[in-house]
Design an enzyme around this catalytic site. Sequence first.
Site, PDB file in Angstrom:
ATOM      1  N   ILE A   1       2.647   9.965   4.055  1.00 36.88           N
ATOM      2  CA  ILE A   1       2.992   9.089   5.185  1.00 36.88           C
ATOM      3  C   ILE A   1       3.838   7.903   4.711  1.00 36.88           C
ATOM      4  CG2 ILE A   1       1.986   7.509   6.896  1.00 36.88           C
ATOM      5  CD1 ILE A   1      -0.426   9.494   7.067  1.00 36.88           C
TER       6      ILE A   1
ATOM      7  N   ASP B   1       4.065   1.561  -5.275  1.00 35.32           N
ATOM      8  CA  ASP B   1       3.089   2.643  -5.499  1.00 35.32           C
ATOM      9  C   ASP B   1       2.759   2.691  -6.989  1.00 35.32           C
ATOM     10  OD1 ASP B   1       2.522   5.424  -3.540  1.00 35.32           O
ATOM     11  OD2 ASP B   1       1.917   5.497  -5.651  1.00 35.32           O
TER      12      ASP B   1
ATOM     13  N   ASP C   1      -0.226  -1.221  -9.369  1.00 36.06           N
ATOM     14  CA  ASP C   1      -1.581  -0.858  -8.953  1.00 36.06           C
ATOM     15  C   ASP C   1      -2.035  -1.918  -7.962  1.00 36.06           C
ATOM     16  OD1 ASP C   1      -4.285  -0.444  -8.589  1.00 36.06           O
ATOM     17  OD2 ASP C   1      -4.643   0.131 -10.678  1.00 36.06           O
TER      18      ASP C   1
ATOM     19  N   TYR D   1     -14.861   5.594   2.854  1.00 44.33           N
ATOM     20  CA  TYR D   1     -13.561   5.680   3.532  1.00 44.33           C
ATOM     21  C   TYR D   1     -13.640   5.053   4.931  1.00 44.33           C
ATOM     22  CZ  TYR D   1      -9.190   7.741   5.220  1.00 44.33           C
ATOM     23  OH  TYR D   1      -7.934   7.921   5.742  1.00 44.33           O
TER      24      TYR D   1
ATOM     25  N   LYS E   1     -11.679   1.695   6.246  1.00 45.69           N
ATOM     26  CA  LYS E   1     -10.684   1.740   7.326  1.00 45.69           C
ATOM     27  C   LYS E   1     -11.122   0.890   8.523  1.00 45.69           C
ATOM     28  CE  LYS E   1      -7.629   4.390   5.308  1.00 45.69           C
ATOM     29  NZ  LYS E   1      -6.270   3.907   4.982  1.00 45.69           N
TER      30      LYS E   1
ATOM     31  N   THR F   1      -5.702  13.959  11.342  1.00 41.46           N
ATOM     32  CA  THR F   1      -5.333  14.704  10.127  1.00 41.46           C
ATOM     33  C   THR F   1      -3.830  14.994  10.116  1.00 41.46           C
ATOM     34  OG1 THR F   1      -7.487  15.727  10.327  1.00 41.46           O
ATOM     35  CG2 THR F   1      -6.014  16.633   8.666  1.00 41.46           C
ATOM     36  N   VAL F   2      -3.208  14.560   9.031  1.00 47.51           N
ATOM     37  CA  VAL F   2      -1.745  14.645   8.908  1.00 47.51           C
ATOM     38  C   VAL F   2      -1.405  15.440   7.653  1.00 47.51           C
ATOM     39  CG1 VAL F   2       0.365  13.272   8.651  1.00 47.51           C
ATOM     40  CG2 VAL F   2      -1.526  12.386  10.023  1.00 47.51           C
TER      41      VAL F   2
HETATM   42  N1  NAD Z   1      -3.169  12.503   5.611  1.00 46.96           N
HETATM   43  C1  NAD Z   1      -4.074  12.247   6.539  1.00 46.96           C
HETATM   44  O1  NAD Z   1      -4.619  13.155   7.173  1.00 46.96           O
HETATM   45  C2  NAD Z   1      -4.436  10.822   6.884  1.00 46.96           C
HETATM   46  C3  NAD Z   1      -5.185  10.606   8.041  1.00 46.96           C
HETATM   47  C4  NAD Z   1      -5.536   9.298   8.373  1.00 46.96           C
HETATM   48  C5  NAD Z   1      -5.135   8.243   7.577  1.00 46.96           C
HETATM   49  N2  NAD Z   1      -4.417   8.495   6.462  1.00 46.96           N
HETATM   50  C6  NAD Z   1      -4.052   7.350   5.647  1.00 46.96           C
HETATM   51  O2  NAD Z   1      -2.675   7.340   5.425  1.00 46.96           O
HETATM   52  C7  NAD Z   1      -2.399   6.762   4.157  1.00 46.96           C
HETATM   53  C8  NAD Z   1      -1.496   7.696   3.364  1.00 46.96           C
HETATM   54  O3  NAD Z   1      -2.142   8.940   3.226  1.00 46.96           O
HETATM   55  P1  NAD Z   1      -1.348  10.243   2.740  1.00 46.96           P
HETATM   56  O4  NAD Z   1      -2.010  11.380   3.377  1.00 46.96           O
HETATM   57  O5  NAD Z   1       0.115  10.026   2.860  1.00 46.96           O
HETATM   58  O6  NAD Z   1      -1.818  10.236   1.195  1.00 46.96           O
HETATM   59  P2  NAD Z   1      -1.045  10.546  -0.165  1.00 46.96           P
HETATM   60  O7  NAD Z   1      -2.125  10.829  -1.153  1.00 46.96           O
HETATM   61  O8  NAD Z   1      -0.002  11.588   0.067  1.00 46.96           O
HETATM   62  O9  NAD Z   1      -0.352   9.153  -0.491  1.00 46.96           O
HETATM   63  C9  NAD Z   1      -1.117   8.035  -0.869  1.00 46.96           C
HETATM   64  C10 NAD Z   1      -0.286   7.184  -1.810  1.00 46.96           C
HETATM   65  O10 NAD Z   1      -1.052   6.029  -2.191  1.00 46.96           O
HETATM   66  C11 NAD Z   1      -0.797   5.779  -3.574  1.00 46.96           C
HETATM   67  N3  NAD Z   1      -1.872   5.008  -4.190  1.00 46.96           N
HETATM   68  C12 NAD Z   1      -3.170   5.381  -4.354  1.00 46.96           C
HETATM   69  N4  NAD Z   1      -3.837   4.431  -5.044  1.00 46.96           N
HETATM   70  C13 NAD Z   1      -2.952   3.432  -5.312  1.00 46.96           C
HETATM   71  C14 NAD Z   1      -3.043   2.181  -6.000  1.00 46.96           C
HETATM   72  N5  NAD Z   1      -4.193   1.769  -6.554  1.00 46.96           N
HETATM   73  N6  NAD Z   1      -1.932   1.431  -6.076  1.00 46.96           N
HETATM   74  C15 NAD Z   1      -0.765   1.856  -5.554  1.00 46.96           C
HETATM   75  N7  NAD Z   1      -0.614   3.019  -4.881  1.00 46.96           N
HETATM   76  C16 NAD Z   1      -1.695   3.798  -4.775  1.00 46.96           C
HETATM   77  C17 NAD Z   1      -0.694   7.177  -4.185  1.00 46.96           C
HETATM   78  O11 NAD Z   1      -0.056   7.145  -5.446  1.00 46.96           O
HETATM   79  C18 NAD Z   1       0.081   7.926  -3.110  1.00 46.96           C
HETATM   80  O12 NAD Z   1       1.472   7.873  -3.335  1.00 46.96           O
HETATM   81  C19 NAD Z   1      -3.757   6.511   3.497  1.00 46.96           C
HETATM   82  O13 NAD Z   1      -4.111   5.153   3.663  1.00 46.96           O
HETATM   83  C20 NAD Z   1      -4.700   7.393   4.277  1.00 46.96           C
HETATM   84  O14 NAD Z   1      -6.010   6.885   4.302  1.00 46.96           O
HETATM   85  C21 NAD Z   1      -4.055   9.756   6.090  1.00 46.96           C
END
Ligand code: NAD
Length: 253
Positions: free
Chosen positions: A17, A36, A62, A154, A158, A186-187
């Site tokens: 995302i 990131d 981080d 989680y 959130k 869910t994405v």
């Molecule tokens: N994919 C889903 O279904 C979904 C649903 C609801 C919410 N979300 C939220 O959307 C956001 C992105 O999710 P996504 O599915 O794209 O996940 P993803 O795992 O593809 O991306 C998450 C990113 O966060 C980075 N990250 C993790 N820990 C870190 C840290 N300590 N410092 C810097 N960067 C860090 C990772 O390196 C990664 O690039 C998240 O907050 C997740 O909770 C996702």
Amino acid sequence: MTFQNRTAIVTGSASGIGRATALRLAGDGFAVALLDLDRTGLSRTRSLIEEEKGTAHEVPVDLRRPEDVVAAVDAAVSGLGSPAVLVNVAGVGVAANVLETTDRDWDQVLGVNLTGPFLVTRAVLPHMISGGAGVIVNIASVGGQVGLARRAAYCASKAGLVGLTRAVAVDHAKDGVRCVAVCPGTVETEWIDKILADAPDPAAARAAMAARQLDARLGTPQEVAALVAFVAGAQGRFINGAALTIDGGMTAA
Ligand SMILES: NC(=O)c1ccc[n+]([C@@H]2O[C@H](COP(=O)([O-])OP(=O)(O)OC[C@H]3O[C@@H](n4cnc5c(N)ncnc54)[C@H](O)[C@@H]3O)[C@@H](O)[C@H]2O)c1
């Protein structure tokens, strides 16, 4: 979009995302600072933006570390200028109920998902306040609005992020800063790919995930990015302190 200063900071932009949001904002004319942990993923996002003639600046960081976050925001501002938009996307999850959650998992999930956005917001706000304008979009989750099975830390992180969003909106509307949470269902991202790959029957697990949505499919990162762009833009200017659900109807039932 109406900002004079067209710089955005997007965390979590090495993947999923966050990457889609960075690409979308770059397409809308923003210079995007990419924050990131994952250097390889950051370079890939920058290349994708540059292939489309956009501007991006990589800042590996981080987000759990206060001093590093201050330095990262300083680097973003020196590279691209004061940010008009901040999108806090980086997040992690652990599949565990309270009894199964270790202290380490709790600290990790709360550290990335709640302390991270707090630290970045604290570093970015003075720039927005001095410019008299800004929009902060926090990517929360339906897990911040309803309970999800075996996602205790989680859901707590959130729900906390939704609370932080409202507090920032209340405190900083007078400064011209809006703050909005976006709560996806869910994405289809690398995160979900990993969960499915670890399932005993990935195809069945995928079908079960899709079935939770009323339209029986997963969302796309681009759909979430489009909502972020709308919220951040001029047409979204009456949206403040809200938690906007984008879940294909998952939480309607
Ligand atoms: N994919 C889903 O279904 C979904 C649903 C609801 C919410 N979300 C939220 O959307 C956001 C992105 O999710 P996504 O599915 O794209 O996940 P993803 O795992 O593809 O991306 C998450 C990113 O966060 C980075 N990250 C993790 N820990 C870190 C840290 N300590 N410092 C810097 N960067 C860090 C990772 O390196 C990664 O690039 C998240 O907050 C997740 O909770 C996702």
